[in-house]
Design a protein around this motif. Structure first.
Motif, mmCIF file in Angstrom:
data_model
loop_
_atom_site.group_PDB
_atom_site.id
_atom_site.type_symbol
_atom_site.label_atom_id
_atom_site.label_comp_id
_atom_site.label_asym_id
_atom_site.label_seq_id
_atom_site.Cartn_x
_atom_site.Cartn_y
_atom_site.Cartn_z
ATOM 1 N N PHE A 111 0.827 -1.210 0.000
ATOM 2 C CA PHE A 111 0.000 0.000 0.000
ATOM 3 C C PHE A 111 0.860 1.258 0.000
ATOM 4 O O PHE A 111 1.879 1.308 0.686
ATOM 5 N N GLU A 112 0.401 2.270 -0.740
ATOM 6 C CA GLU A 112 1.013 3.584 -0.589
ATOM 7 C C GLU A 112 0.717 4.058 0.821
ATOM 8 O O GLU A 112 -0.373 3.795 1.357
ATOM 9 N N LYS A 113 1.681 4.757 1.418
ATOM 10 C CA LYS A 113 1.421 5.348 2.729
ATOM 11 C C LYS A 113 0.196 6.255 2.611
ATOM 12 O O LYS A 113 0.030 6.954 1.627
ATOM 13 N N PHE A 114 -0.637 6.223 3.622
ATOM 14 C CA PHE A 114 -1.918 6.898 3.569
ATOM 15 C C PHE A 114 -1.789 8.417 3.443
ATOM 16 O O PHE A 114 -2.693 9.072 2.934
ATOM 17 N N ASP A 115 -0.673 8.987 3.887
ATOM 18 C CA ASP A 115 -0.455 10.430 3.710
ATOM 19 C C ASP A 115 -0.418 10.804 2.230
ATOM 20 O O ASP A 115 -0.704 11.939 1.864
ATOM 21 N N TYR A 116 -0.039 9.845 1.382
ATOM 22 C CA TYR A 116 0.078 10.099 -0.053
ATOM 23 C C TYR A 116 -1.204 9.735 -0.809
ATOM 24 O O TYR A 116 -1.330 10.058 -1.989
ATOM 25 N N SER A 117 -2.076 9.037 -0.156
ATOM 26 C CA SER A 117 -3.363 8.670 -0.767
ATOM 27 C C SER A 117 -4.467 8.882 0.272
ATOM 28 O O SER A 117 -5.109 7.933 0.708
ATOM 29 N N PRO A 118 -4.692 10.130 0.657
ATOM 30 C CA PRO A 118 -5.612 10.406 1.775
ATOM 31 C C PRO A 118 -7.077 10.142 1.481
ATOM 32 O O PRO A 118 -7.861 9.991 2.418
ATOM 33 N N PHE A 135 4.530 2.118 1.564
ATOM 34 C CA PHE A 135 5.653 2.773 0.892
ATOM 35 C C PHE A 135 5.297 4.163 0.416
ATOM 36 O O PHE A 135 4.134 4.520 0.258
ATOM 37 N N ILE A 136 6.339 4.944 0.173
ATOM 38 C CA ILE A 136 6.196 6.277 -0.406
ATOM 39 C C ILE A 136 6.223 6.113 -1.907
ATOM 40 O O ILE A 136 7.150 5.502 -2.450
ATOM 41 N N PRO A 137 5.206 6.638 -2.601
ATOM 42 C CA PRO A 137 5.178 6.461 -4.070
ATOM 43 C C PRO A 137 6.301 7.220 -4.779
ATOM 44 O O PRO A 137 6.846 8.155 -4.275
#
Length: 137
Positions: A111-118, A135-137
């Motif tokens: 999963f992308e870290k949720f900060d990057y896919s809010p 992970f960080i995209p």
């Protein structure tokens, strides 16, 4: 249940390499196992797409500089999808993922870290370069 049609954003799927069809079959199976465990409906907001569709998506965001666009996105290979819950808010889905990391590991989901896919959940079936589950995209 998530269907193959929900994962495909345009007609180029018919001409796609066999590897992409295989990837999509694996992705679909894992997403449906994930959805079954979550127990509530999910909607695919972005799935498999052509490079043209990919560039169009970023252009709508005002990003046209290809050095700022993920040109090897797993969406381009049938290895990723973006999901949103239909009945809950995204925070509930994010929290559910965090409470069920072991299951997600067993399913081979990253999963992308949720900060990057809010406002959505980016899910892929291949490990990112970092190898991290989140992970960080």
């Amino acid at each position: 249940m998530i269907t193959l049609k929900e994962l495909i954003s345009d007609e180029f799927y018919k001409e796609a390499p066999i590897e992409h069809h295989i990837n999509l079959a694996k992705l679909l199976a894992r997403l449906n196992e994930f959805r079954e465990a979550y127990g509530k409906p999910l909607r695919v907001t972005s799935g498999y797409r052509s490079m043209n569709k990919h560039l169009e998506i970023y252009a709508k965001k005002g990003i046209t500089d290809q050095s700022k666009i993920p040109m090897k996105s797993n969406h381009l290979f049938g290895l990723a999808a973006d999901l949103v819950p239909i009945e809950d808010d995204i925070k509930h889905l994010h929290d559910w993922v965090l409470d069920n990391v072991k299951l997600c590991e067993e399913l081979g989901l990253y999963f992308e870290k949720f900060d990057y896919s809010p406002t959505w959940l980016h899910v892929q079936i291949v490990a990112p370069k970092s190898g991290n589950r989140f992970f960080i995209p």
